[in-house]
Write an enzyme that holds these catalytic residues in place. Structure first.
Site, short mmCIF file in Angstrom:
data_model
loop_
_atom_site.label_atom_id
_atom_site.label_comp_id
_atom_site.label_asym_id
_atom_site.label_seq_id
_atom_site.Cartn_x
_atom_site.Cartn_y
_atom_site.Cartn_z
N HIS A 121 51.05 21.94 26.23
CA HIS A 121 50.59 21.65 24.87
C HIS A 121 50.94 20.22 24.45
CE1 HIS A 121 49.44 22.73 20.72
NE2 HIS A 121 50.44 21.91 20.36
N GLU A 122 52.19 19.86 24.64
CA GLU A 122 52.63 18.52 24.22
C GLU A 122 52.02 17.43 25.10
OE1 GLU A 122 53.97 18.20 21.45
OE2 GLU A 122 54.47 20.30 21.13
N HIS A 166 48.79 16.26 23.50
CA HIS A 166 49.02 15.27 22.44
C HIS A 166 49.41 13.91 23.02
CE1 HIS A 166 48.64 18.28 19.38
NE2 HIS A 166 49.73 18.94 19.71
#
Length: 378
Positions: free
Chosen positions: A17-18, A21
């Site tokens: 997920h990170e 980003h």
């Protein structure tokens, strides 16, 4: 071992997920100050300096339930808005770029699940001919597997375990309907159940075992007079697909799971607003850890599939327009795009801080509830 597996799964999903980003921010030339797995005190950290990207600190922190990417200007201050590196600040990029950075984590969660399911369909994924009639010639080893057990039920007392594959006395696989019929017609008399205790669902070389179980009534809430032994069953064969079909079916499956997750989440929110919700409808870290352990007992295929499901759930939850979540920050970007005016940084920062605090409080409450259910109720 359950805790270790859960922490590994959680760390992988947070990383994915990170990473979304992180890469999106880098693509738009936004400075990334930190990339961390977990919260709290640092176990390990390393600062990497790049002429092109600046300084980024990579860290592994003590509390594993989360992670973050610290993007310069995502929580605006004087330095990120007007400082010497303001041109590399999130707040000063176009709203299109901001939206892509915010949604990238969710996209990576969905893509990661797609990749995992693609691999599962290629090596062999549990499936039934009812769900995939177009591939009935590709489904083999149709079997009935115990996937859940009621605490202190006749099945548990007899020694049956999750992952056991039901057979006849000769070791031939039997259907779920055949098994259920024999239990229902037992009239409470002892029944001999034959099964194979497989490792990672590999049943070819495992011996046939047997257990004597006495069915009882009162186990099934919807039909308390029906005899049962307290097991949850799943009937499926193994579907293996070539890569092009695996990619296609995995994509369809991910879309289906996203739809079902959205529907379930919407129902939960509506019932909660109506005062009909219950903490029992929500599972926290402790509960998820238990489910991960159960999946691991059934074999690697089930563990990977469950990891993909968690990844999808993580993505959908992050899209909720609630402060501190990606969806909440994305809502601010949408509002600014419509009004053509920037929301005061002090307002966004305060709202996100409050939202984050509420999320932490909710996680604590749910975790306490999970512990209470696990240790005090059962």
């Amino acid at each position: 071992m359950t805790v270790i597996i859960f922490l590994i799964v959680l760390a992988v999903l947070i990383f994915v997920h990170e990473l979304g980003h992180f890469l999106a921010a880098r693509f738009f030339g936004i400075r990334v100050d930190a990339f961390a797995i977990g919260f709290g005190p640092k176990i390990f950290s390393k600062k990497v300096i790049s002429k092109k990207h600046g300084e980024t600190t990579y860290a592994l922190n003590l509390i594993p339930f989360g992670g973050y990417v610290k993007i310069f200007g995502e929580s605006p201050d004087a330095d990120s808005m007007n400082g010497p590196d303001a041109n590399r600040s999130f707040i000063n990029k176009s709203r299109f770029a901001q939206a892509i950075v915010l949604i990238a984590g969710v996209v990576f969660n969905f893509v990661f699940a797609w990749i995992l399911f693609t691999g599962l369909f290629m090596v062999g994924f549990p499936a039934s001919t009812e769900s995939y009639p177009q591939y009935k010639d590709r489904i083999h080893d149709d079997r009935t597997v115990i996937v859940a057990l009621d605490a202190m039920s006749p099945a548990v007392i007899a020694g049956l375990k999750e992952g056991d594959i039901l057979t006849d006395s000769s070791g031939n696989l039997i259907t779920m309907s055949t098994f259920q019929k024999s239990i229902a017609e037992s009239a409470g008399k002892p029944v001999v159940i034959s099964y194979k205790r497989a490792y990672n669902n590999a049943i070819a070389i495992t011996p046939v075992q047997s257990a004597t179980v006495t069915p009882v009534t009162g186990i099934i809430p919807s039909d308390p007079q029906k005899y049962a032994i307290g097991v949850g069953l799943s009937q499926a064969g193994t579907l293996e697909l070539p890569i092009h079909l695996a990619v296609l079916e995995a994509g369809r499956y991910v879309v289906h799971i996203i739809e079902q997750t959205v529907i379930g989440l919407y129902t939960l929110i509506v019932t909660s607003l109506q005062g009909k919700g219950s903490l029992s409808d929500v599972t926290g870290p402790i509960g998820i850890a238990g489910l991960v352990g159960d999946a691991a007992k059934l074999g690697a295929i089930y563990l990977i599939a469950f990891t993909a499901l968690i990844s999808i759930n993580l993505g959908v939850i992050n899209l909720i327009p609630f402060p501190a979540l990606d969806g909440g920050r994305l809502l601010f970007v949408v509002i600014e795009s419509i009004t053509r005016r920037r929301i005061k940084p002090s307002v966004t920062n305060t709202v996100n801080t409050i939202g984050f605090s509420l999320l932490i409080l909710l996680m604590i409450v749910i975790t306490f509830h999970d512990i209470a259910i696990k240790w005090f109720v059962k």
